[in-house]
Design an enzyme around this catalytic site. Sequence first.
Site, PDB file in Angstrom:
ATOM      1  N   CYS A 206      44.124  84.744   5.580  1.00 13.83           N
ATOM      2  CA  CYS A 206      42.957  85.152   5.579  1.00 13.83           C
ATOM      3  C   CYS A 206      42.074  84.299   4.595  1.00 13.83           C
ATOM      4  O   CYS A 206      41.024  83.839   4.852  1.00 13.83           O
ATOM      5  CB  CYS A 206      42.805  86.550   5.000  1.00 13.83           C
ATOM      6  SG  CYS A 206      44.304  87.594   5.758  1.00 13.83           S
ATOM      7  N   ASP A 207      42.765  83.871   3.484  1.00 14.84           N
ATOM      8  CA  ASP A 207      41.812  83.246   2.368  1.00 14.84           C
ATOM      9  C   ASP A 207      42.194  81.895   2.211  1.00 14.84           C
ATOM     10  O   ASP A 207      41.233  81.313   1.251  1.00 14.84           O
ATOM     11  CB  ASP A 207      41.984  84.120   1.254  1.00 14.84           C
ATOM     12  CG  ASP A 207      41.453  85.561   1.505  1.00 14.84           C
ATOM     13  OD1 ASP A 207      40.577  85.764   2.151  1.00 14.84           O
ATOM     14  OD2 ASP A 207      42.001  86.621   0.865  1.00 14.84           O
TER      15      ASP A 207
ATOM     16  N   CYS B 128      46.919  87.228   1.208  1.00 14.89           N
ATOM     17  CA  CYS B 128      46.839  86.816   2.443  1.00 14.89           C
ATOM     18  C   CYS B 128      46.411  85.261   2.582  1.00 14.89           C
ATOM     19  O   CYS B 128      45.228  85.070   2.596  1.00 14.89           O
ATOM     20  CB  CYS B 128      46.208  87.726   3.413  1.00 14.89           C
ATOM     21  SG  CYS B 128      45.999  87.075   5.284  1.00 14.89           S
TER      22      CYS B 128
HETATM   23  C1  LIG Z   1      42.685  92.084  -0.100  1.00 13.76           C
HETATM   24  C2  LIG Z   1      43.022  91.743   1.518  1.00 13.76           C
HETATM   25  C3  LIG Z   1      42.325  91.009   2.188  1.00 13.76           C
HETATM   26  C4  LIG Z   1      42.321  90.562   3.534  1.00 13.76           C
HETATM   27  N1  LIG Z   1      41.726  89.939   4.163  1.00 13.76           N
HETATM   28  C5  LIG Z   1      41.873  89.687   5.646  1.00 13.76           C
HETATM   29  C6  LIG Z   1      40.866  88.727   6.298  1.00 13.76           C
HETATM   30  O1  LIG Z   1      40.245  88.131   5.759  1.00 13.76           O
HETATM   31  N2  LIG Z   1      41.296  88.884   7.660  1.00 13.76           N
HETATM   32  C7  LIG Z   1      42.167  89.449   8.370  1.00 13.76           C
HETATM   33  O2  LIG Z   1      42.263  89.395   9.606  1.00 13.76           O
HETATM   34  N3  LIG Z   1      42.969  90.301   7.756  1.00 13.76           N
HETATM   35  C8  LIG Z   1      42.741  90.417   6.190  1.00 13.76           C
HETATM   36  N4  LIG Z   1      43.594  91.300   5.567  1.00 13.76           N
HETATM   37  C9  LIG Z   1      44.727  91.933   6.379  1.00 13.76           C
HETATM   38  C10 LIG Z   1      44.035  93.397   6.918  1.00 13.76           C
HETATM   39  O3  LIG Z   1      43.345  94.037   6.049  1.00 13.76           O
HETATM   40  C11 LIG Z   1      45.233  94.129   7.474  1.00 13.76           C
HETATM   41  O4  LIG Z   1      45.983  93.516   8.515  1.00 13.76           O
HETATM   42  C12 LIG Z   1      44.414  95.243   8.242  1.00 13.76           C
HETATM   43  O5  LIG Z   1      43.628  96.059   7.365  1.00 13.76           O
HETATM   44  C13 LIG Z   1      45.609  96.324   8.713  1.00 13.76           C
HETATM   45  O6  LIG Z   1      44.950  97.493   9.537  1.00 13.76           O
HETATM   46  P1  LIG Z   1      45.670  98.725   9.700  1.00 13.76           P
HETATM   47  O7  LIG Z   1      44.593  99.591  10.584  1.00 13.76           O
HETATM   48  O8  LIG Z   1      46.835  98.630  10.276  1.00 13.76           O
HETATM   49  O9  LIG Z   1      45.741  99.363   8.112  1.00 13.76           O
HETATM   50  P2  LIG Z   1      44.847  99.425   7.057  1.00 13.76           P
HETATM   51  O10 LIG Z   1      43.830  98.781   7.046  1.00 13.76           O
HETATM   52  O11 LIG Z   1      45.886  99.438   5.578  1.00 13.76           O
HETATM   53  O12 LIG Z   1      44.397 101.100   6.971  1.00 13.76           O
HETATM   54  C14 LIG Z   1      45.336 102.120   6.855  1.00 13.76           C
HETATM   55  C15 LIG Z   1      44.567 103.507   6.677  1.00 13.76           C
HETATM   56  O13 LIG Z   1      45.595 104.761   6.762  1.00 13.76           O
HETATM   57  C16 LIG Z   1      44.915 105.447   5.869  1.00 13.76           C
HETATM   58  N5  LIG Z   1      46.000 106.325   5.570  1.00 13.76           N
HETATM   59  C17 LIG Z   1      47.202 105.935   5.144  1.00 13.76           C
HETATM   60  N6  LIG Z   1      47.928 107.067   4.857  1.00 13.76           N
HETATM   61  C18 LIG Z   1      47.269 108.266   5.463  1.00 13.76           C
HETATM   62  C19 LIG Z   1      47.357 109.767   5.315  1.00 13.76           C
HETATM   63  N7  LIG Z   1      48.600 110.355   5.082  1.00 13.76           N
HETATM   64  N8  LIG Z   1      46.235 110.452   5.804  1.00 13.76           N
HETATM   65  C20 LIG Z   1      45.112 109.888   6.032  1.00 13.76           C
HETATM   66  N9  LIG Z   1      44.909 108.603   6.167  1.00 13.76           N
HETATM   67  C21 LIG Z   1      45.963 107.691   5.768  1.00 13.76           C
HETATM   68  C22 LIG Z   1      44.479 104.757   4.705  1.00 13.76           C
HETATM   69  O14 LIG Z   1      43.747 105.273   3.970  1.00 13.76           O
HETATM   70  C23 LIG Z   1      43.809 103.636   5.421  1.00 13.76           C
HETATM   71  O15 LIG Z   1      42.744 103.905   5.681  1.00 13.76           O
HETATM   72  C24 LIG Z   1      43.449  91.568   4.335  1.00 13.76           C
HETATM   73  C25 LIG Z   1      44.043  92.415   3.509  1.00 13.76           C
HETATM   74  C26 LIG Z   1      44.171  92.397   2.072  1.00 13.76           C
HETATM   75  C27 LIG Z   1      44.683  93.394   1.387  1.00 13.76           C
END
Ligand SMILES: Cc1cc2nc3c(=O)[nH]c(=O)nc-3n(C[C@H](O)[C@H](O)[C@H](O)COP(=O)(O)OP(=O)(O)OC[C@H]3O[C@@H](n4cnc5c(N)ncnc54)[C@H](O)[C@@H]3O)c2cc1C
Length: 331
Positions: free
Chosen positions: A145-146, A142
Amino acid sequence: MTEQATVDQVHDVVIIGSGPAGYTAAVYTARANLNPIVLAGSVTAGGELMNTTDVENFPGFQDGIQGPELMMNMEAQARRFGADIRHEDATELKLDQRVKEISLGSGGVLHARSVILATGSAYRELGVPGEKQLSGHGVSWCATCDGFFFREQAIAVVGGGDSAMEEALFLTKFASKVYVIHRREELRASQIMADRAKANEKIEFIWNSEVTEVRGEGKVSQLALRNTVDGSESTLDVTGLFVAIGHDPRVDLFKDQLTLTDEGTVEVQGRTSKTSLPGVFAAGDVLDPHYRQAITAAGSGCVAALDVEAYLAEASETDAAETQQAETIPA
Ligand SMILES: Cc1cc2nc3c(=O)[nH]c(=O)nc-3n(C[C@H](O)[C@H](O)[C@H](O)COP(=O)(O)OP(=O)(O)OC[C@H]3O[C@@H](n4cnc5c(N)ncnc54)[C@H](O)[C@@H]3O)c2cc1C
Protein backbone atom coordinates in the site's frame (compact mmCIF):
# COMPACT_ATOMS: atom_id res chain seq x y z
CA MET A 1 -41.63 -1.10 16.83
CA THR A 2 -42.13 -3.24 19.93
CA GLU A 3 -39.36 -5.46 21.27
CA GLN A 4 -41.52 -8.52 20.45
CA ALA A 5 -41.82 -7.40 16.83
CA THR A 6 -38.02 -6.96 16.56
CA VAL A 7 -37.35 -10.44 17.94
CA ASP A 8 -39.94 -12.05 15.71
CA GLN A 9 -38.60 -10.55 12.51
CA VAL A 10 -36.25 -12.79 10.57
CA HIS A 11 -33.96 -10.79 8.32
CA ASP A 12 -32.56 -12.12 5.08
CA VAL A 13 -29.00 -11.18 5.86
CA VAL A 14 -26.95 -9.59 8.62
CA ILE A 15 -23.47 -8.40 7.71
CA ILE A 16 -20.95 -8.14 10.54
CA GLY A 17 -18.23 -5.62 9.73
CA SER A 18 -18.01 -2.32 7.91
CA GLY A 19 -14.70 -2.41 6.05
CA PRO A 20 -14.54 -2.64 2.24
CA ALA A 21 -15.81 -6.25 2.45
CA GLY A 22 -18.84 -5.49 4.62
CA TYR A 23 -19.89 -2.36 2.73
CA THR A 24 -19.49 -3.99 -0.68
CA ALA A 25 -21.60 -6.92 0.49
CA ALA A 26 -24.12 -4.34 1.73
CA VAL A 27 -24.28 -2.56 -1.64
CA TYR A 28 -24.87 -5.82 -3.51
CA THR A 29 -27.37 -7.34 -1.09
CA ALA A 30 -29.27 -4.04 -0.79
CA ARG A 31 -29.51 -3.76 -4.58
CA ALA A 32 -30.79 -7.35 -4.62
CA ASN A 33 -33.64 -6.28 -2.29
CA LEU A 34 -32.37 -8.36 0.62
CA ASN A 35 -32.60 -5.41 3.06
CA PRO A 36 -29.24 -6.07 4.73
CA ILE A 37 -28.47 -5.01 8.26
CA VAL A 38 -24.83 -4.03 8.70
CA LEU A 39 -23.34 -4.18 12.18
CA ALA A 40 -20.57 -1.68 11.65
CA GLY A 41 -18.94 -1.84 15.08
CA SER A 42 -19.54 0.62 17.92
CA VAL A 43 -16.16 2.37 17.79
CA THR A 44 -14.37 1.00 14.74
CA ALA A 45 -16.89 1.58 11.94
CA GLY A 46 -15.21 1.82 8.54
CA GLY A 47 -12.50 -0.71 9.34
CA GLU A 48 -8.75 -0.52 8.86
CA LEU A 49 -8.75 2.22 6.23
CA MET A 50 -10.01 4.68 8.83
CA ASN A 51 -6.47 4.53 10.23
CA THR A 52 -4.67 5.65 7.12
CA THR A 53 -4.23 8.72 4.96
CA ASP A 54 -3.68 8.37 1.20
CA VAL A 55 -5.07 5.33 -0.57
CA GLU A 56 -3.65 5.36 -4.08
CA ASN A 57 -4.34 1.82 -5.23
CA PHE A 58 -8.12 1.62 -5.00
CA PRO A 59 -9.37 1.79 -8.62
CA GLY A 60 -11.55 4.71 -9.62
CA PHE A 61 -9.70 7.50 -7.83
CA GLN A 62 -7.04 8.72 -10.20
CA ASP A 63 -5.59 11.19 -7.67
CA GLY A 64 -5.96 8.81 -4.73
CA ILE A 65 -8.36 9.29 -1.84
CA GLN A 66 -8.05 9.55 1.94
CA GLY A 67 -8.87 6.26 3.68
CA PRO A 68 -11.69 7.68 5.88
CA GLU A 69 -13.25 9.47 2.87
CA LEU A 70 -13.24 6.24 0.86
CA MET A 71 -14.98 4.42 3.69
CA MET A 72 -17.56 7.19 4.19
CA ASN A 73 -18.30 7.02 0.46
CA MET A 74 -18.82 3.26 0.72
CA GLU A 75 -21.13 3.70 3.70
CA ALA A 76 -23.15 6.38 1.88
CA GLN A 77 -23.37 4.18 -1.22
CA ALA A 78 -24.71 1.26 0.82
CA ARG A 79 -27.22 3.53 2.61
CA ARG A 80 -28.39 4.92 -0.74
CA PHE A 81 -29.70 1.47 -1.66
CA GLY A 82 -31.36 1.02 1.73
CA ALA A 83 -28.79 -0.88 3.80
CA ASP A 84 -29.59 -0.52 7.50
CA ILE A 85 -26.20 0.40 8.97
CA ARG A 86 -25.97 0.27 12.74
CA HIS A 87 -22.93 1.42 14.67
CA GLU A 88 -22.91 -1.43 17.10
CA ASP A 89 -21.13 -4.69 17.86
CA ALA A 90 -22.21 -8.28 17.49
CA THR A 91 -21.35 -9.81 20.86
CA GLU A 92 -22.53 -13.41 20.50
CA LEU A 93 -23.56 -15.58 17.57
CA LYS A 94 -25.53 -18.78 17.21
CA LEU A 95 -24.70 -19.91 13.71
CA ASP A 96 -25.36 -23.66 13.66
CA GLN A 97 -29.12 -23.34 13.25
CA ARG A 98 -31.31 -22.49 10.29
CA VAL A 99 -32.27 -19.09 11.68
CA LYS A 100 -29.11 -17.50 13.05
CA GLU A 101 -29.09 -15.45 16.24
CA ILE A 102 -26.95 -12.37 16.59
CA SER A 103 -26.74 -10.73 20.01
CA LEU A 104 -25.98 -7.04 20.02
CA GLY A 105 -23.87 -4.91 22.32
CA SER A 106 -26.96 -2.76 22.93
CA GLY A 107 -28.79 -5.77 24.32
CA GLY A 108 -31.10 -6.80 21.47
CA VAL A 109 -31.02 -9.95 19.38
CA LEU A 110 -31.31 -10.16 15.59
CA HIS A 111 -32.52 -13.21 13.70
CA ALA A 112 -31.35 -13.86 10.16
CA ARG A 113 -31.50 -16.51 7.47
CA SER A 114 -27.90 -15.75 6.52
CA VAL A 115 -24.88 -14.02 7.97
CA ILE A 116 -21.81 -12.54 6.29
CA LEU A 117 -18.75 -12.41 8.53
CA ALA A 118 -16.59 -9.48 7.42
CA THR A 119 -14.76 -8.72 10.65
CA GLY A 120 -11.32 -8.18 9.09
CA SER A 121 -7.94 -8.84 10.53
CA ALA A 122 -5.90 -6.81 13.01
CA TYR A 123 -2.29 -6.04 12.25
CA ARG A 124 -0.16 -6.56 15.34
CA GLU A 125 1.23 -3.36 16.75
CA LEU A 126 4.50 -2.73 18.55
CA GLY A 127 2.65 -0.85 21.28
CA VAL A 128 5.33 1.83 21.63
CA PRO A 129 4.91 5.60 22.00
CA GLY A 130 4.49 7.43 18.71
CA GLU A 131 3.34 4.38 16.73
CA LYS A 132 -0.39 5.17 16.73
CA GLN A 133 0.04 8.94 16.42
CA LEU A 134 2.27 8.56 13.34
CA SER A 135 0.20 5.80 11.70
CA GLY A 136 -0.37 6.96 8.12
CA HIS A 137 2.40 9.53 8.57
CA GLY A 138 5.36 7.22 8.14
CA VAL A 139 4.22 4.23 10.21
CA SER A 140 2.66 1.55 8.03
CA TRP A 141 1.62 -2.08 8.12
CA CYS A 142 1.50 -2.60 4.38
CA ALA A 143 4.43 -2.25 1.97
CA THR A 144 2.21 -2.90 -1.06
CA CYS A 145 0.00 0.00 0.00
CA ASP A 146 2.59 2.53 1.10
CA GLY A 147 6.02 1.59 -0.31
CA PHE A 148 5.53 3.98 -3.20
CA PHE A 149 5.54 6.98 -0.82
CA PHE A 150 9.14 6.31 0.27
CA ARG A 151 11.11 6.78 -2.93
CA GLU A 152 14.83 7.32 -2.28
CA GLN A 153 14.32 7.42 1.49
CA ALA A 154 15.82 5.42 4.35
CA ILE A 155 13.19 3.33 6.09
CA ALA A 156 12.95 0.43 8.54
CA VAL A 157 11.03 -2.84 8.76
CA VAL A 158 10.42 -4.53 12.10
CA GLY A 159 10.09 -8.31 12.10
CA GLY A 160 11.97 -11.50 11.40
CA GLY A 161 9.49 -13.75 9.60
CA ASP A 162 8.74 -14.41 5.95
CA SER A 163 6.35 -11.47 5.63
CA ALA A 164 8.91 -9.08 7.10
CA MET A 165 11.46 -10.29 4.52
CA GLU A 166 8.88 -10.01 1.76
CA GLU A 167 8.04 -6.45 2.84
CA ALA A 168 11.73 -5.49 3.09
CA LEU A 169 12.57 -6.90 -0.34
CA PHE A 170 9.57 -5.19 -1.90
CA LEU A 171 10.53 -1.88 -0.29
CA THR A 172 14.02 -1.97 -1.84
CA LYS A 173 12.28 -1.11 -5.13
CA PHE A 174 11.59 2.35 -3.75
CA ALA A 175 13.73 3.13 -0.73
CA SER A 176 17.41 4.02 -0.83
CA LYS A 177 18.01 1.93 2.30
CA VAL A 178 15.94 -0.60 4.23
CA TYR A 179 16.93 -1.46 7.80
CA VAL A 180 15.46 -4.68 9.15
CA ILE A 181 15.18 -4.51 12.92
CA HIS A 182 14.87 -7.87 14.66
CA ARG A 183 14.73 -8.77 18.34
CA ARG A 184 16.94 -11.82 17.97
CA GLU A 185 20.15 -12.76 16.18
CA GLU A 186 18.45 -15.20 13.84
CA LEU A 187 15.50 -14.82 11.54
CA ARG A 188 12.31 -16.87 11.79
CA ALA A 189 11.93 -16.55 8.02
CA SER A 190 12.48 -19.52 5.71
CA GLN A 191 16.06 -19.99 4.53
CA ILE A 192 15.29 -18.92 0.99
CA MET A 193 13.64 -15.64 2.07
CA ALA A 194 16.42 -14.94 4.59
CA ASP A 195 19.09 -15.57 1.95
CA ARG A 196 17.36 -13.29 -0.52
CA ALA A 197 17.10 -10.48 2.02
CA LYS A 198 20.69 -10.90 3.17
CA ALA A 199 21.93 -10.81 -0.43
CA ASN A 200 20.17 -7.53 -1.18
CA GLU A 201 22.65 -4.69 -0.83
CA LYS A 202 20.00 -2.13 0.10
CA ILE A 203 19.02 -4.16 3.18
CA GLU A 204 20.93 -3.84 6.43
CA PHE A 205 20.03 -5.94 9.48
CA ILE A 206 20.00 -4.50 12.97
CA TRP A 207 20.08 -7.60 15.18
CA ASN A 208 19.06 -8.03 18.82
CA SER A 209 17.17 -4.77 18.80
CA GLU A 210 13.68 -3.51 19.43
CA VAL A 211 11.98 -0.21 18.71
CA THR A 212 11.05 1.61 21.92
CA GLU A 213 9.67 4.83 20.42
CA VAL A 214 8.71 6.29 17.06
CA ARG A 215 9.65 9.97 16.90
CA GLY A 216 8.77 12.82 14.59
CA GLU A 217 6.76 16.04 14.34
CA GLY A 218 3.81 15.19 12.09
CA LYS A 219 5.82 12.50 10.31
CA VAL A 220 8.37 9.88 11.23
CA SER A 221 11.97 11.11 11.48
CA GLN A 222 13.64 8.84 14.03
CA LEU A 223 13.34 5.56 15.92
CA ALA A 224 14.59 4.93 19.43
CA LEU A 225 16.10 1.45 19.75
CA ARG A 226 17.13 -0.78 22.63
CA ASN A 227 19.55 -3.65 22.39
CA THR A 228 17.82 -6.78 23.72
CA VAL A 229 21.11 -8.31 24.91
CA ASP A 230 22.94 -5.51 26.74
CA GLY A 231 20.10 -2.97 27.11
CA SER A 232 22.06 -0.20 25.40
CA GLU A 233 20.04 2.52 23.67
CA SER A 234 20.52 4.13 20.27
CA THR A 235 18.62 6.04 17.59
CA LEU A 236 18.05 5.46 13.89
CA ASP A 237 17.08 8.23 11.46
CA VAL A 238 14.41 6.98 9.05
CA THR A 239 11.32 8.47 7.44
CA GLY A 240 9.25 5.30 7.45
CA LEU A 241 8.59 2.33 9.70
CA PHE A 242 6.88 -0.82 8.43
CA VAL A 243 5.61 -3.06 11.19
CA ALA A 244 5.62 -6.67 9.98
CA ILE A 245 5.18 -8.74 13.12
CA GLY A 246 2.01 -10.55 12.06
CA HIS A 247 -1.72 -10.10 12.06
CA ASP A 248 -4.67 -11.71 13.82
CA PRO A 249 -7.86 -12.50 11.91
CA ARG A 250 -10.81 -11.28 14.04
CA VAL A 251 -12.43 -14.66 14.62
CA ASP A 252 -12.94 -14.70 18.40
CA LEU A 253 -16.69 -14.28 18.05
CA PHE A 254 -17.20 -17.46 16.01
CA LYS A 255 -13.99 -19.50 16.05
CA ASP A 256 -15.64 -22.29 18.09
CA GLN A 257 -18.45 -22.71 15.57
CA LEU A 258 -16.64 -22.67 12.23
CA THR A 259 -13.71 -24.42 10.63
CA LEU A 260 -10.60 -22.25 10.49
CA THR A 261 -7.46 -22.69 8.40
CA ASP A 262 -4.03 -23.37 9.89
CA GLU A 263 -3.36 -19.65 9.53
CA GLY A 264 -6.37 -18.87 11.72
CA THR A 265 -8.52 -17.41 8.95
CA VAL A 266 -12.07 -18.62 8.21
CA GLU A 267 -11.99 -21.60 5.87
CA VAL A 268 -14.13 -21.20 2.77
CA GLN A 269 -14.97 -23.61 -0.01
CA GLY A 270 -12.84 -22.95 -3.10
CA ARG A 271 -13.38 -19.49 -4.56
CA THR A 272 -16.73 -19.11 -2.81
CA SER A 273 -17.46 -17.40 0.49
CA LYS A 274 -19.19 -20.50 1.91
CA THR A 275 -17.95 -21.46 5.36
CA SER A 276 -18.35 -24.83 7.07
CA LEU A 277 -21.90 -23.87 8.15
CA PRO A 278 -24.87 -23.44 5.79
CA GLY A 279 -26.07 -19.86 5.58
CA VAL A 280 -22.81 -18.47 6.98
CA PHE A 281 -20.50 -16.67 4.58
CA ALA A 282 -17.19 -14.88 5.02
CA ALA A 283 -15.61 -11.96 3.20
CA GLY A 284 -12.46 -9.88 3.28
CA ASP A 285 -9.33 -10.13 5.38
CA VAL A 286 -10.95 -12.51 7.87
CA LEU A 287 -10.61 -15.28 5.26
CA ASP A 288 -7.45 -14.01 3.58
CA PRO A 289 -4.05 -14.96 4.95
CA HIS A 290 -2.18 -13.43 2.05
CA TYR A 291 -3.49 -10.56 -0.09
CA ARG A 292 -5.23 -8.33 2.48
CA GLN A 293 -5.95 -5.33 0.28
CA ALA A 294 -8.99 -3.06 0.20
CA ILE A 295 -9.80 -4.10 -3.34
CA THR A 296 -9.50 -7.84 -2.64
CA ALA A 297 -11.70 -7.36 0.44
CA ALA A 298 -14.27 -5.47 -1.65
CA GLY A 299 -14.21 -8.19 -4.33
CA SER A 300 -14.67 -10.79 -1.66
CA GLY A 301 -17.67 -8.86 -0.26
CA CYS A 302 -19.24 -9.02 -3.71
CA VAL A 303 -18.68 -12.81 -3.83
CA ALA A 304 -20.33 -13.23 -0.42
CA ALA A 305 -23.35 -11.16 -1.44
CA LEU A 306 -23.87 -13.22 -4.60
CA ASP A 307 -23.48 -16.44 -2.62
CA VAL A 308 -26.06 -15.21 -0.10
CA GLU A 309 -28.49 -14.39 -2.90
CA ALA A 310 -28.15 -17.91 -4.33
CA TYR A 311 -28.43 -19.51 -0.89
CA LEU A 312 -31.61 -17.62 0.00
CA ALA A 313 -33.19 -18.37 -3.37
CA GLU A 314 -32.48 -22.08 -2.90
CA ALA A 315 -33.65 -22.02 0.73
CA SER A 316 -36.94 -20.39 -0.21
CA GLU A 317 -37.54 -23.01 -2.92
CA THR A 318 -36.91 -25.75 -0.34
CA ASP A 319 -39.25 -24.05 2.14
CA ALA A 320 -41.99 -23.80 -0.52
CA ALA A 321 -41.58 -27.47 -1.46
CA GLU A 322 -41.73 -28.54 2.21
CA THR A 323 -44.86 -26.45 2.81
CA GLN A 324 -46.52 -27.94 -0.23
CA GLN A 325 -45.59 -31.47 0.85
CA ALA A 326 -46.94 -30.85 4.38
CA GLU A 327 -50.21 -29.55 2.93
CA THR A 328 -50.72 -32.62 0.74
CA ILE A 329 -50.11 -35.17 3.53
CA PRO A 330 -53.52 -36.26 4.85
CA ALA A 331 -54.08 -35.62 8.56
C1 LIG B 1 -2.76 1.54 8.24
C2 LIG B 1 -3.28 0.72 7.09
C3 LIG B 1 -3.20 1.22 5.81
C4 LIG B 1 -3.69 0.47 4.72
N1 LIG B 1 -3.61 1.01 3.48
C5 LIG B 1 -4.12 0.32 2.43
C6 LIG B 1 -4.09 0.86 1.12
O1 LIG B 1 -3.54 1.97 0.88
N2 LIG B 1 -4.62 0.13 0.11
C7 LIG B 1 -5.19 -1.11 0.32
O2 LIG B 1 -5.68 -1.72 -0.62
N3 LIG B 1 -5.23 -1.65 1.56
C8 LIG B 1 -4.71 -0.97 2.61
N4 LIG B 1 -4.74 -1.52 3.86
C9 LIG B 1 -5.35 -2.85 4.04
C10 LIG B 1 -6.89 -2.69 4.06
O3 LIG B 1 -7.22 -1.71 4.99
C11 LIG B 1 -7.54 -4.01 4.42
O4 LIG B 1 -7.11 -5.01 3.53
C12 LIG B 1 -9.07 -3.88 4.35
O5 LIG B 1 -9.54 -2.83 5.16
C13 LIG B 1 -9.74 -5.18 4.77
O6 LIG B 1 -11.12 -4.98 4.68
P1 LIG B 1 -12.15 -5.85 5.51
O7 LIG B 1 -13.48 -5.32 5.15
O8 LIG B 1 -11.88 -7.27 5.33
O9 LIG B 1 -11.83 -5.57 7.05
P2 LIG B 1 -11.61 -4.26 7.91
O10 LIG B 1 -11.34 -3.06 7.10
O11 LIG B 1 -10.62 -4.64 8.95
O12 LIG B 1 -13.03 -4.05 8.61
C14 LIG B 1 -13.50 -4.97 9.54
C15 LIG B 1 -14.70 -4.38 10.23
O13 LIG B 1 -15.30 -5.35 11.08
C16 LIG B 1 -15.80 -4.70 12.20
N5 LIG B 1 -16.00 -5.66 13.27
C17 LIG B 1 -15.12 -6.56 13.78
N6 LIG B 1 -15.71 -7.27 14.75
C18 LIG B 1 -16.98 -6.81 14.86
C19 LIG B 1 -18.09 -7.13 15.70
N7 LIG B 1 -18.01 -8.09 16.63
N8 LIG B 1 -19.24 -6.46 15.54
C20 LIG B 1 -19.36 -5.49 14.60
N9 LIG B 1 -18.34 -5.15 13.76
C21 LIG B 1 -17.18 -5.80 13.91
C22 LIG B 1 -14.73 -3.67 12.50
O14 LIG B 1 -15.27 -2.68 13.29
C23 LIG B 1 -14.42 -3.19 11.10
O15 LIG B 1 -15.31 -2.18 10.76
C24 LIG B 1 -4.24 -0.80 4.95
C25 LIG B 1 -4.32 -1.32 6.25
C26 LIG B 1 -3.84 -0.56 7.31
C27 LIG B 1 -3.92 -1.12 8.71
